[in-house]
Write a protein that holds these residues in place. Structure first.
Motif, PDB file in Angstrom:
ATOM      1  N   ALA A   1      -7.827  38.482  33.406  1.00 12.49           N
ATOM      2  CA  ALA A   1      -8.100  37.143  32.879  1.00 12.49           C
ATOM      3  C   ALA A   1      -6.901  36.220  33.086  1.00 12.49           C
ATOM      4  O   ALA A   1      -5.751  36.656  33.085  1.00 12.49           O
ATOM      5  N   ASP A   2      -7.186  34.939  33.280  1.00 10.21           N
ATOM      6  CA  ASP A   2      -6.151  33.901  33.250  1.00 10.21           C
ATOM      7  C   ASP A   2      -5.982  33.467  31.801  1.00 10.21           C
ATOM      8  O   ASP A   2      -6.922  32.944  31.194  1.00 10.21           O
ATOM      9  N   VAL A   3      -4.791  33.678  31.244  1.00  6.66           N
ATOM     10  CA  VAL A   3      -4.540  33.376  29.830  1.00  6.66           C
ATOM     11  C   VAL A   3      -3.532  32.247  29.727  1.00  6.66           C
ATOM     12  O   VAL A   3      -2.462  32.284  30.349  1.00  6.66           O
ATOM     13  N   LEU A   4      -3.877  31.242  28.937  1.00  3.70           N
ATOM     14  CA  LEU A   4      -2.973  30.135  28.640  1.00  3.70           C
ATOM     15  C   LEU A   4      -2.715  30.125  27.135  1.00  3.70           C
ATOM     16  O   LEU A   4      -3.631  29.872  26.347  1.00  3.70           O
ATOM     17  N   LYS A   5      -1.491  30.434  26.751  1.00  8.61           N
ATOM     18  CA  LYS A   5      -1.123  30.403  25.332  1.00  8.61           C
ATOM     19  C   LYS A   5      -0.772  28.973  24.951  1.00  8.61           C
ATOM     20  O   LYS A   5      -0.011  28.296  25.662  1.00  8.61           O
ATOM     21  N   ILE A   6      -1.306  28.518  23.840  1.00 14.75           N
ATOM     22  CA  ILE A   6      -1.038  27.167  23.340  1.00 14.75           C
ATOM     23  C   ILE A   6      -0.417  27.279  21.951  1.00 14.75           C
ATOM     24  O   ILE A   6      -0.984  27.901  21.051  1.00 14.75           O
ATOM     25  N   THR A   7       0.756  26.697  21.792  1.00  8.97           N
ATOM     26  CA  THR A   7       1.373  26.614  20.477  1.00  8.97           C
ATOM     27  C   THR A   7       2.089  25.275  20.375  1.00  8.97           C
ATOM     28  O   THR A   7       2.132  24.513  21.341  1.00  8.97           O
ATOM     29  N   GLY A   8       2.602  24.972  19.207  1.00  7.05           N
ATOM     30  CA  GLY A   8       3.308  23.713  19.006  1.00  7.05           C
ATOM     31  C   GLY A   8       4.807  23.941  18.966  1.00  7.05           C
ATOM     32  O   GLY A   8       5.280  24.914  18.363  1.00  7.05           O
ATOM     33  N   ALA A   9       5.565  23.051  19.591  1.00  3.67           N
ATOM     34  CA  ALA A   9       7.023  23.184  19.587  1.00  3.67           C
ATOM     35  C   ALA A   9       7.579  23.110  18.172  1.00  3.67           C
ATOM     36  O   ALA A   9       8.663  23.647  17.899  1.00  3.67           O
ATOM     37  N   HIS A  10       6.837  22.466  17.258  1.00  2.00           N
ATOM     38  CA  HIS A  10       7.305  22.289  15.886  1.00  2.00           C
ATOM     39  C   HIS A  10       7.004  23.501  15.005  1.00  2.00           C
ATOM     40  O   HIS A  10       7.489  23.569  13.866  1.00  2.00           O
ATOM     41  N   LEU A  11       6.205  24.441  15.493  1.00  4.06           N
ATOM     42  CA  LEU A  11       5.817  25.580  14.661  1.00  4.06           C
ATOM     43  C   LEU A  11       6.880  26.668  14.727  1.00  4.06           C
ATOM     44  O   LEU A  11       7.433  26.946  15.790  1.00  4.06           O
ATOM     45  N   PRO A  12       7.173  27.316  13.594  1.00  3.16           N
ATOM     46  CA  PRO A  12       8.172  28.405  13.618  1.00  3.16           C
ATOM     47  C   PRO A  12       7.660  29.572  14.446  1.00  3.16           C
ATOM     48  O   PRO A  12       6.455  29.837  14.515  1.00  3.16           O
ATOM     49  N   ASN A  13       8.572  30.257  15.105  1.00  4.39           N
ATOM     50  CA  ASN A  13       8.187  31.426  15.892  1.00  4.39           C
ATOM     51  C   ASN A  13       9.319  32.436  15.884  1.00  4.39           C
ATOM     52  O   ASN A  13      10.458  32.115  15.541  1.00  4.39           O
ATOM     53  N   ILE A  14       9.000  33.648  16.262  1.00  3.67           N
ATOM     54  CA  ILE A  14       9.995  34.706  16.424  1.00  3.67           C
ATOM     55  C   ILE A  14      10.070  34.969  17.914  1.00  3.67           C
ATOM     56  O   ILE A  14       9.236  35.679  18.483  1.00  3.67           O
ATOM     57  N   GLY A  15      11.041  34.390  18.571  1.00  2.00           N
ATOM     58  CA  GLY A  15      11.078  34.305  20.019  1.00  2.00           C
ATOM     59  C   GLY A  15      10.912  35.617  20.757  1.00  2.00           C
ATOM     60  O   GLY A  15      10.194  35.688  21.759  1.00  2.00           O
ATOM     61  N   TYR A  16      11.542  36.689  20.281  1.00  2.00           N
ATOM     62  CA  TYR A  16      11.497  37.938  21.036  1.00  2.00           C
ATOM     63  C   TYR A  16      10.086  38.490  21.147  1.00  2.00           C
ATOM     64  O   TYR A  16       9.772  39.265  22.063  1.00  2.00           O
ATOM     65  N   GLN A  17       9.190  38.099  20.234  1.00  2.00           N
ATOM     66  CA  GLN A  17       7.838  38.632  20.285  1.00  2.00           C
ATOM     67  C   GLN A  17       7.095  38.216  21.548  1.00  2.00           C
ATOM     68  O   GLN A  17       6.189  38.911  22.006  1.00  2.00           O
ATOM     69  N   GLU A  18       7.507  37.083  22.141  1.00  2.00           N
ATOM     70  CA  GLU A  18       6.865  36.659  23.383  1.00  2.00           C
ATOM     71  C   GLU A  18       7.185  37.615  24.526  1.00  2.00           C
ATOM     72  O   GLU A  18       6.393  37.764  25.457  1.00  2.00           O
ATOM     73  N   TYR A  19       8.352  38.260  24.485  1.00  2.00           N
ATOM     74  CA  TYR A  19       8.671  39.254  25.509  1.00  2.00           C
ATOM     75  C   TYR A  19       7.700  40.429  25.441  1.00  2.00           C
ATOM     76  O   TYR A  19       7.428  41.088  26.444  1.00  2.00           O
ATOM     77  N   ASP A  20       7.192  40.699  24.258  1.00  2.00           N
ATOM     78  CA  ASP A  20       6.292  41.820  24.039  1.00  2.00           C
ATOM     79  C   ASP A  20       4.837  41.450  24.296  1.00  2.00           C
ATOM     80  O   ASP A  20       4.117  42.166  24.986  1.00  2.00           O
ATOM     81  N   THR A  21       4.395  40.334  23.760  1.00  2.00           N
ATOM     82  CA  THR A  21       2.963  39.990  23.815  1.00  2.00           C
ATOM     83  C   THR A  21       2.634  38.970  24.892  1.00  2.00           C
ATOM     84  O   THR A  21       1.472  38.627  25.070  1.00  2.00           O
ATOM     85  N   GLY A  22       3.652  38.485  25.625  1.00  2.00           N
ATOM     86  CA  GLY A  22       3.416  37.413  26.591  1.00  2.00           C
ATOM     87  C   GLY A  22       3.078  37.866  27.989  1.00  2.00           C
ATOM     88  O   GLY A  22       2.838  37.035  28.867  1.00  2.00           O
ATOM     89  N   HIS A  23       3.041  39.192  28.233  1.00  2.00           N
ATOM     90  CA  HIS A  23       2.752  39.660  29.592  1.00  2.00           C
ATOM     91  C   HIS A  23       1.424  39.084  30.083  1.00  2.00           C
ATOM     92  O   HIS A  23       0.412  39.117  29.384  1.00  2.00           O
ATOM     93  N   GLY A  24       1.440  38.561  31.295  1.00  2.00           N
ATOM     94  CA  GLY A  24       0.219  38.072  31.915  1.00  2.00           C
ATOM     95  C   GLY A  24      -0.169  36.653  31.571  1.00  2.00           C
ATOM     96  O   GLY A  24      -1.187  36.156  32.061  1.00  2.00           O
ATOM     97  N   LYS A  25       0.636  35.966  30.746  1.00  2.00           N
ATOM     98  CA  LYS A  25       0.216  34.655  30.227  1.00  2.00           C
ATOM     99  C   LYS A  25       1.043  33.503  30.779  1.00  2.00           C
ATOM    100  O   LYS A  25       2.235  33.632  31.050  1.00  2.00           O
ATOM    101  N   LEU A  26       0.384  32.353  30.875  1.00  2.00           N
ATOM    102  CA  LEU A  26       1.065  31.070  30.924  1.00  2.00           C
ATOM    103  C   LEU A  26       1.249  30.603  29.488  1.00  2.00           C
ATOM    104  O   LEU A  26       0.539  31.046  28.588  1.00  2.00           O
ATOM    105  N   SER A  27       2.184  29.666  29.257  1.00  2.00           N
ATOM    106  CA  SER A  27       2.449  29.213  27.892  1.00  2.00           C
ATOM    107  C   SER A  27       2.776  27.732  27.891  1.00  2.00           C
ATOM    108  O   SER A  27       3.635  27.283  28.653  1.00  2.00           O
ATOM    109  N   ALA A  28       2.061  26.974  27.049  1.00  2.00           N
ATOM    110  CA  ALA A  28       2.254  25.524  26.986  1.00  2.00           C
ATOM    111  C   ALA A  28       2.305  25.044  25.540  1.00  2.00           C
ATOM    112  O   ALA A  28       1.754  25.679  24.640  1.00  2.00           O
ATOM    113  N   HIS A  29       2.963  23.916  25.341  1.00  2.00           N
ATOM    114  CA  HIS A  29       3.043  23.289  24.019  1.00  2.00           C
ATOM    115  C   HIS A  29       2.042  22.152  23.906  1.00  2.00           C
ATOM    116  O   HIS A  29       1.924  21.312  24.811  1.00  2.00           O
TER     117      HIS A  29
END
Length: 470
Positions: free
Chosen positions: A230-258
């Motif tokens: 699948a083509d996956v596009l993750k959408i989140t807001g730049a203003h929302l809190p996040n735990i950055g390292y988790q993207e290394y784990d769950t971001g495989h295969g994805k594009l990511s946009a704000h």
């Protein structure tokens, strides 16, 4: 390893028990890590169900089913895949905030404070009236009744809970509400003509997935769909809190946009993306996105044939339906940490978390399974579909699989062998370095799971779909 847990998932899709025979599950039986809960059996079952759904989609494309294999030890390791990240040879720290944890409260009870996100940390500290200091927090919690503190933190828009026993949770109104729900719901929410799968040489080739989820469970769903094309596009807001390292784990295969859904222009951009999507996966509390025009019903009108995957913490019914929650919160209130602490006391006495994030990752796998079952139904009979699950439903399923005998829990290794971890790991070149991480667990005979894109930082891409393969 039995297929009993797998059969409980097959029922969700209306599949016969015999389909469990299509999967070879190896790797031994629980206990695999030091916990009484059957994390090996359930992780193997959830991934086997994903494999069966992938095989169904491949059948629609090619007329052939696939042989499926899952190693239960490797599946169990995937329940803490964030634990095995290395960036440019150095371990990626996954340390929690220093004040996040379980504290003694009044009358021998215990309270859990979830403080990894800055906003939840601020909520807890404001209720307790202390600075960000563990000793000060400990003294303050000791003055509180645990149930009263739970309610005060929730009222302050924080997250946490009173440690309950399993018997106490079984009598709770929210547990009763969750007991009325199946493990996962797959519901038709709109009519429409069948829509065949886009052209391509992978089970999910050409399928577009919008991932509006955070932390682990929801992002694991989209990562799993990407694993099969699948083509996956993750959408989140730049203003929302996040735990950055988790993207290394769950971001495989994805594009990511704000996108910022407080802005009208960004709402319109998201609607434009929805019109060309197949799966819309969201993990906000019930009603949050609906208030911005992105309810399942609204999206089924905007994009007939959509598969809307919805995740929340405690289910969409009951007094806690709108309550914030995480894997650790569900463990706390449902008796899991109490039981784990009885059998495996830590450096200090008291409740303990089990050694993986089982509820999170299992929920992610089950969401992906539900999405693929719905896509197959869309191809065969048409319509728009809602897939609905909560962390608490998964927790109930996990606990419902029973526990291993106490006598079997002596001298269980806390870690997998270096040879196993090396064999299960792969390397990706990301925009921020060379990432070593666990690879896909599933073994498919014709379409080997893989990620076509590496993990990227949040907001790395523009909010546009890549072109479908010609």
């Amino acid at each position: 390893m039995t297929n009993d847990s797998l059969r409980t998932i097959l029922a969700v899709a209306g599949w016969p028990d015999e389909r469990a025979r299509e999967v070879e599950i190896t790797g031994g039986t629980d206990p695999i890590l030091p916990t009484p809960f059957r994390i090996g059996e359930t992780s193997a079952a959830a991934l086997a169900a994903v494999g069966l759904a992938v095989s169904d989609l491949w059948m629609l494309r090619s007329g052939r089913r696939q042989a499926i294999a899952v190693d239960a030890r490797q599946a169990t390791a995937s329940l803490r895949s964030e634990h095995y990240l290395k960036m440019d040879g150095a371990h990626v720290s996954t340390e929690r905030n220093t004040i996040m944890g379980v504290y003694p409260a009044k009358n021998g009870r215990w309270s859990y404070l979830h403080c990894n996100f800055p906003n939840h940390r601020a909520a807890a500290l404001s209720v307790l009236g202390v600075p960000e200091d563990r000793e000060a927090v400990c003294k303050a919690v000791a003055q509180w009744d645990a149930l009263e503190l739970e309610e005060a933190i929730i009222a302050a828009k924080g997250a946490g809970g009173m440690v309950r026993t399993m018997d106490e949770w079984a009598k709770h109104p929210q547990a009763a509400a969750i007991a009325t729900l199946p493990l996962i719901e797959i519901v038709k929410i709109g009519d429409g003509a069948p829509q065949k799968l886009p052209d391509g040489d992978r089970p999910l080739s050409g399928i577009r997935v919008l991932d509006l989820t955070r932390v682990l469970a929801g992002p694991t769903c989209a990562r799993t769909l990407a694993e099969h094309g699948a083509d996956v596009l993750k959408i989140t807001g730049a203003h929302l809190p996040n735990i950055g390292y988790q993207e290394y784990d769950t971001g495989h295969g994805k594009l990511s946009a704000h996108l910022d859904l407080r802005e009208a222009k960004d709402v319109e951009i998201l609607k434009g993306l929805v019109r060309e999507t197949d799966v819309f996966s969201q993990g906000y509390r019930p009603g949050t996105l609906g208030a911005r025009g992105f309810s399942p019903e609204a999206l089924a009108k905007l994009r007939p044939g959509i598969v809307f995957v919805s995740l929340c913490a405690f289910g969409h019914v009951g007094p806690w339906a709108s309550r914030r929650g995480f894997d650790t919160v569900v463990q706390t209130v449902s008796g899991i940490t109490n039981r784990q602490g009885e059998l495996f006391p830590g450096a200090a006495p008291g409740p303990q978390f089990y050694p993986v994030s089982a509820i999170d990752y299992l929920t992610g796998y089950l969401m992906a399974f539900g999405a693929m079952v719905a896509l197959a139904r869309r191809a065969r009979e048409g319509g728009s579909w809602l897939v609905r699950i909560s962390l608490a439903q998964t927790g109930r399923w996990l606990v419902g699989r029973g526990q291993v005998l106490d006598a079997l829990l002596k001298d269980i290794p806390k870690e997998f062998t270096p040879d196993e971890l090396e064999r299960w790991s792969i390397t990706s070149d990301t925009p921020v370095g060379r990432l070593r991480h666990l690879g896909p667990v599933l073994r498919m005979s014709e379409t080997a799971p893989r990620w076509a894109r590496p993990s990227v930082p949040l907001g790395h891409n523009e909010p546009v779909w890549p072109k479908r393969a010609a």
